[in-house]
Design a protein around this motif. Structure first.
Motif, PDB file in Angstrom:
ATOM      1  N   MET A   1      72.095  30.455  25.844  1.00 32.74           N
ATOM      2  CA  MET A   1      71.991  29.204  26.542  1.00 32.74           C
ATOM      3  C   MET A   1      71.236  29.442  27.836  1.00 32.74           C
ATOM      4  O   MET A   1      71.543  30.346  28.595  1.00 32.74           O
ATOM      5  N   GLY A   2      70.224  28.631  28.092  1.00 34.32           N
ATOM      6  CA  GLY A   2      69.464  28.700  29.320  1.00 34.32           C
ATOM      7  C   GLY A   2      69.839  27.549  30.222  1.00 34.32           C
ATOM      8  O   GLY A   2      70.484  26.589  29.802  1.00 34.32           O
ATOM      9  N   ILE A   3      69.443  27.663  31.471  1.00 33.68           N
ATOM     10  CA  ILE A   3      69.739  26.609  32.437  1.00 33.68           C
ATOM     11  C   ILE A   3      68.468  26.258  33.201  1.00 33.68           C
ATOM     12  O   ILE A   3      67.740  27.145  33.644  1.00 33.68           O
ATOM     13  N   ILE A  15      70.133  24.188  28.307  1.00 34.97           N
ATOM     14  CA  ILE A  15      69.217  24.035  27.182  1.00 34.97           C
ATOM     15  C   ILE A  15      69.230  25.333  26.388  1.00 34.97           C
ATOM     16  O   ILE A  15      69.272  26.424  26.970  1.00 34.97           O
ATOM     17  N   ASP A  16      69.170  25.221  25.108  1.00 33.59           N
ATOM     18  CA  ASP A  16      69.059  26.383  24.237  1.00 33.59           C
ATOM     19  C   ASP A  16      67.976  27.323  24.776  1.00 33.59           C
ATOM     20  O   ASP A  16      66.895  26.876  25.172  1.00 33.59           O
ATOM     21  N   PHE A  66      67.681  32.239  32.027  1.00 40.41           N
ATOM     22  CA  PHE A  66      67.908  32.526  30.618  1.00 40.41           C
ATOM     23  C   PHE A  66      69.117  33.429  30.432  1.00 40.41           C
ATOM     24  O   PHE A  66      69.342  34.342  31.227  1.00 40.41           O
ATOM     25  N   ASN A  67      69.858  33.202  29.379  1.00 42.21           N
ATOM     26  CA  ASN A  67      71.009  34.029  29.049  1.00 42.21           C
ATOM     27  C   ASN A  67      70.557  35.380  28.499  1.00 42.21           C
ATOM     28  O   ASN A  67      71.127  36.414  28.824  1.00 42.21           O
ATOM     29  N   GLU A  68      69.533  35.369  27.676  1.00 43.03           N
ATOM     30  CA  GLU A  68      69.022  36.592  27.059  1.00 43.03           C
ATOM     31  C   GLU A  68      68.074  37.306  28.015  1.00 43.03           C
ATOM     32  O   GLU A  68      67.196  36.672  28.604  1.00 43.03           O
ATOM     33  N   HIS A  98      68.764  20.869  21.050  1.00 44.76           N
ATOM     34  CA  HIS A  98      68.363  21.853  22.066  1.00 44.76           C
ATOM     35  C   HIS A  98      69.111  21.671  23.383  1.00 44.76           C
ATOM     36  O   HIS A  98      69.017  22.514  24.265  1.00 44.76           O
ATOM     37  N   ILE A  99      69.824  20.550  23.533  1.00 44.77           N
ATOM     38  CA  ILE A  99      70.572  20.278  24.768  1.00 44.77           C
ATOM     39  C   ILE A  99      72.013  20.694  24.574  1.00 44.77           C
ATOM     40  O   ILE A  99      72.642  20.357  23.593  1.00 44.77           O
TER      41      ILE A  99
END
Length: 103
Positions: A1-3, A15-16, A66-68, A98-99
């Motif tokens: 999950m990104g922000i 957002i994904d 980003f989470n990754e 995607h949200i």
């Protein structure tokens, strides 16, 4: 999950990660060209019913988180779809899947 953090807004947009990586390319390209546009999404389950739109402009602070730790492989077709959408009067509409909500 990104922000996505936008301006001085008290709410972040979750957002994904993969979708956010694609959006980042399009948003950075548009803003680098000094082009403004809108970004819209429908509210996730658990939020008040409705949708939100932000006006993306080069003078407004923007941060992608980003989470990754490693960037994903990007799909040129997806980037082109977002770019084509950004060039319309409706701007980019992030697909529901995607949200992930708002923080």
């Amino acid at each position: 999950m990104g922000i996505l953090y936008y301006g001085s807004s008290e709410h972040a947009i979750e957002i994904d990660d993969l979708a956010l990586a694609h959006l980042k390319v399009v948003i950075a390209t548009k803003l680098r060209r000094n082009e403004s546009f809108t970004l819209s999404w429908r509210h996730d389950v658990g939020q008040p019913k409705g949708r939100s739109t932000i006006w993306l402009h080069p003078s407004i602070p923007l941060r992608f988180e980003f989470n990754e730790p490693n960037p994903p492989e990007l799909d040129p077709r997806r980037i082109q779809e977002y770019a084509n959408s950004a060039n319309t009067s409706g701007g980019i509409l992030i697909p529901d899947e995607h949200i992930l909500g708002a923080v």
